[in-house]
Design a protein around this motif. Structure first.
Motif: not given
Length: 340
Positions: A179-186, A191-203, A233-235, A245-250
């Motif tokens: 939650s803290a890392d996701l809040h920082k990426e948001i 602030r920079e006006g860039t895209h961001m997505s989140v991906m969740m992987i499940g078996l 590297d920055f994901d 698993f949940l992946v943050i994709l800046p």
């Protein structure tokens, strides 16, 4: 460095113990001490089937072998009270530590209490030995020492758990930081006006009941290494559930994240199939929209993954529209376009 020592030292002790007990087995056979040879062979088997020699020691048949060797060693040492040699009974002092190392804490405590009762019954009523009182006193003291060591281990684990940044099994980031890392990426994206997505992987374990839990858990380290090799590297990726698993994709919009998710899904499916697991993988994707926060993003991507699994699994689903797989395209009727 401490993590390296915890993995390196037990592995060295396991190999050394296996060699030492193997040599002891040969010497006892040469001397005609059959019961001692059986005990040494069982101890060597425990070292061989331990979890520190190879990373796949949690898969079949290693758990069954560990249980077999542990039962064989315990019964042999208890039998030594009646059949001799008497010196073999001193191996009982180390048995409580073996129980706590090989078994869950509650089961190890129950087994140790049963062992003390059997040894007490054997030495006090079934076997007449001149130094049985000294033997029982030493066994009780070593058991108490083992209990203290186990208590210190559990206390250390609970104290350090909030400080662990990564999951030990998959090397994914701990969920406590999500939650803290996701809040920082948001904040950075806004602030920079860039895209961001989140991906969740499940078996898709609900679609297959043929694979035992230990086989699935044994593949988790390889899944973690695969994700680490495929992501940028920055994901960052997090283990949010036992098999999810949940992946943050800046910097990635929804379409780019969906393509990445589909590539990872196909790669994981190939990995599972190569290890004989008839399991499929589903992924859910969502992008950052106006008004989203850390909680809403997690809820949206979880809903996308759940929708993919409810539709049969083995697919990538965005929060709004699914990404068709090869199977979907092949199953589509002629002239009917697959949904994008």
């Amino acid at each position: 460095m401490p993590d390296t020592a915890e993995k390196f030292l037990p592995g060295k002790f396991s190999r050394s113990g296996f060699i030492a007990f193997g040599l002891t087995t040969g010497v006892c056979l040469f001397l005609g001490e059959m019961l001692a040879a059986v005990a040494a062979a069982a101890a060597a088997g425990l070292c061989l089937a331990g979890t520190n020699l190879r990373q796949d020691r949690q898969s079949r048949p290693w758990p069954q072998l560990r249980a077999f060797f542990l039962i064989a060693l315990t019964l042999t040492l208890i039998a030594a009270l009646w059949l001799g040699p008497w010196s073999l009974s001193h191996w009982l002092y180390a048995l409580p530590l073996v129980f706590f190392a090989m078994l869950p804490t509650y089961l190890a405590a129950t087994t140790t209490a049963l062992l003390l009762f059997l040894v007490l019954a054997g030495t006090q009523w079934a076997v007449t030995l001149p130094d049985r009182h000294q033997m029982m006193t030493a066994l009780v003291l070593t058991t108490l020492l083992s209990a203290i060591l186990v208590f210190m281990r559990e206390y250390k684990s609970r104290q350090l758990a909030p400080l662990r940044r990564t999951d030990e099994l998959t090397q994914a980031a701990s969920r406590e930081y999500l939650s803290a890392d996701l809040h920082k990426e948001i904040q950075r994206s806004e602030r920079e006006g860039t895209h961001m997505s989140v991906m969740m992987i499940g078996l898709d374990t609900h679609l297959s009941d043929t694979d035992p839990d230990e086989d699935i858990r044994a593949i988790l380290p390889r899944i973690g290494r695969y994700l680490h090799s495929q992501l940028r590297d920055f994901d960052t990726y997090y283990r949010v559930a036992d098999l999810q698993f949940l992946v943050i994709l800046p910097g990635a919009n929804t379409a780019e994240a969906a393509r990445t998710a589909e590539q990872i899904r196909q790669g994981l499916s190939t990995l599972l199939d190569a290890h004989g697991l008839k399991l499929t993988v589903s992924t859910g994707v969502t992008g950052l929209n106006i008004g989203d926060d850390a909680d809403s993003l997690q809820q949206s991507v979880a809903n996308a993954l759940r929708r993919a699994q409810q539709q049969g699994g083995n697919r990538t689903q965005t929060y709004s529209n699914p990404v068709p797989t090869d199977a979907d395209v092949a199953a589509a009727k002629p002239g009917q376009e697959a949904s994008q």
